[in-house]
Design an enzyme around this catalytic site. Structure first.
Site, short mmCIF file in Angstrom:
data_model
loop_
_atom_site.label_atom_id
_atom_site.label_comp_id
_atom_site.label_asym_id
_atom_site.label_seq_id
_atom_site.Cartn_x
_atom_site.Cartn_y
_atom_site.Cartn_z
N GLU A 124 0.64 3.51 1.68
CA GLU A 124 1.16 4.05 3.41
C GLU A 124 2.38 4.20 3.40
O GLU A 124 3.63 3.70 4.33
CB GLU A 124 -0.30 4.28 4.17
CG GLU A 124 -1.41 4.82 3.86
CD GLU A 124 -2.30 3.53 3.21
OE1 GLU A 124 -1.73 3.47 2.31
OE2 GLU A 124 -3.37 3.87 3.37
N CYS A 138 -1.45 -1.46 7.11
CA CYS A 138 -0.86 -0.23 7.25
C CYS A 138 -1.33 0.52 8.85
O CYS A 138 -0.09 1.06 9.51
CB CYS A 138 -1.17 1.25 6.41
SG CYS A 138 -0.91 0.52 4.36
N CYS A 150 0.48 -1.27 0.24
CA CYS A 150 0.27 -0.14 -0.30
C CYS A 150 0.68 1.28 -0.28
O CYS A 150 2.01 0.95 0.82
CB CYS A 150 -1.36 0.24 1.11
SG CYS A 150 -2.23 -1.20 1.50
N CYS A 167 -5.72 0.33 5.75
CA CYS A 167 -6.34 -0.80 5.81
C CYS A 167 -5.06 -1.28 6.71
O CYS A 167 -4.81 -0.38 7.49
CB CYS A 167 -5.54 -1.96 4.83
SG CYS A 167 -3.26 -2.70 5.19
N1 THU Z 1 -4.33 0.17 -0.98
C1 THU Z 1 -3.48 1.11 -0.70
O1 THU Z 1 -2.07 1.87 -1.31
N2 THU Z 1 -3.90 2.03 0.58
C2 THU Z 1 -4.89 2.07 0.78
O2 THU Z 1 -5.03 3.24 1.70
C3 THU Z 1 -6.15 1.05 0.51
C4 THU Z 1 -5.69 0.15 -0.20
C5 THU Z 1 -3.71 -0.20 -1.76
C6 THU Z 1 -3.82 -1.65 -2.43
C7 THU Z 1 -3.67 -2.36 -3.60
O3 THU Z 1 -3.19 -1.59 -4.61
C8 THU Z 1 -5.19 -1.36 -4.41
O4 THU Z 1 -5.14 -0.05 -3.20
C9 THU Z 1 -6.34 -1.96 -4.24
O5 THU Z 1 -6.78 -2.82 -2.82
#
Ligand code: THU
Length: 129
Positions: free
Chosen positions: A55, A89, A53, A86
């Protein structure tokens, strides 16, 4: 630095997202204690499960560059509803950033503000080891 500067940096970082599988691009910008900004974007790959992610990319970049104390993080996605971090994170941000201010935004406006403590009540951390 204002919260809007941080959101602008997160929007810029989002442009670099590697999101070929979900098409869900996320940007993050972490503000250090001394006012520097470290950005991240989500990075997906063909295994799906190794996705990182935005973050955590921002936090791991910051740690690897020697930063240790943080104030705020801005998180940007192109959605009407806020995109909060999530669970994985939240844990990493809590352990390395403490009770950060979490600013959520989309491409046009801010969509929410929280403290990390609100998002992760009763955390597990080194105090419990
Ligand atoms: N994702 C993030 O980068 N941060 C978040 O807070 C929520 C989800 C990304 C993970 C994945 O690449 C995509 O968003 C879909 O879940």
């Amino acid at each position: 630095m204002s919260g809007s500067d941080l959101v602008i940096a997160a929007r810029e970082a989002r442009r670099f997202a590697c999101a070929d599988f979900s098409s869900f691009k996320v940007g993050a910008a972490l503000e250090t204690q001394d006012g520097q900004i470290v950005t991240g974007c989500n990075i997906e790959n063909a295994t799906y499960g190794l996705t990182m992610c935005a973050e955590r990319v921002a936090m791991f970049k910051a740690l690897s560059e020697g930063h240790r104390v943080f104030r705020r993080i801005a998180i940007v996605a192109d959605t009407e509803a806020p995109t909060p971090p999530c669970g994985a994170c939240r844990q990493i941000l809590w352990e390395f950033g403490g009770d950060l201010e979490v600013i959520l935004a989309n491409l046009a406006r801010e969509t929410g503000r929280h403290t990390l403590g609100e998002l992760l009540p009763h955390p597990f951390d080194t105090r419990l080891l």
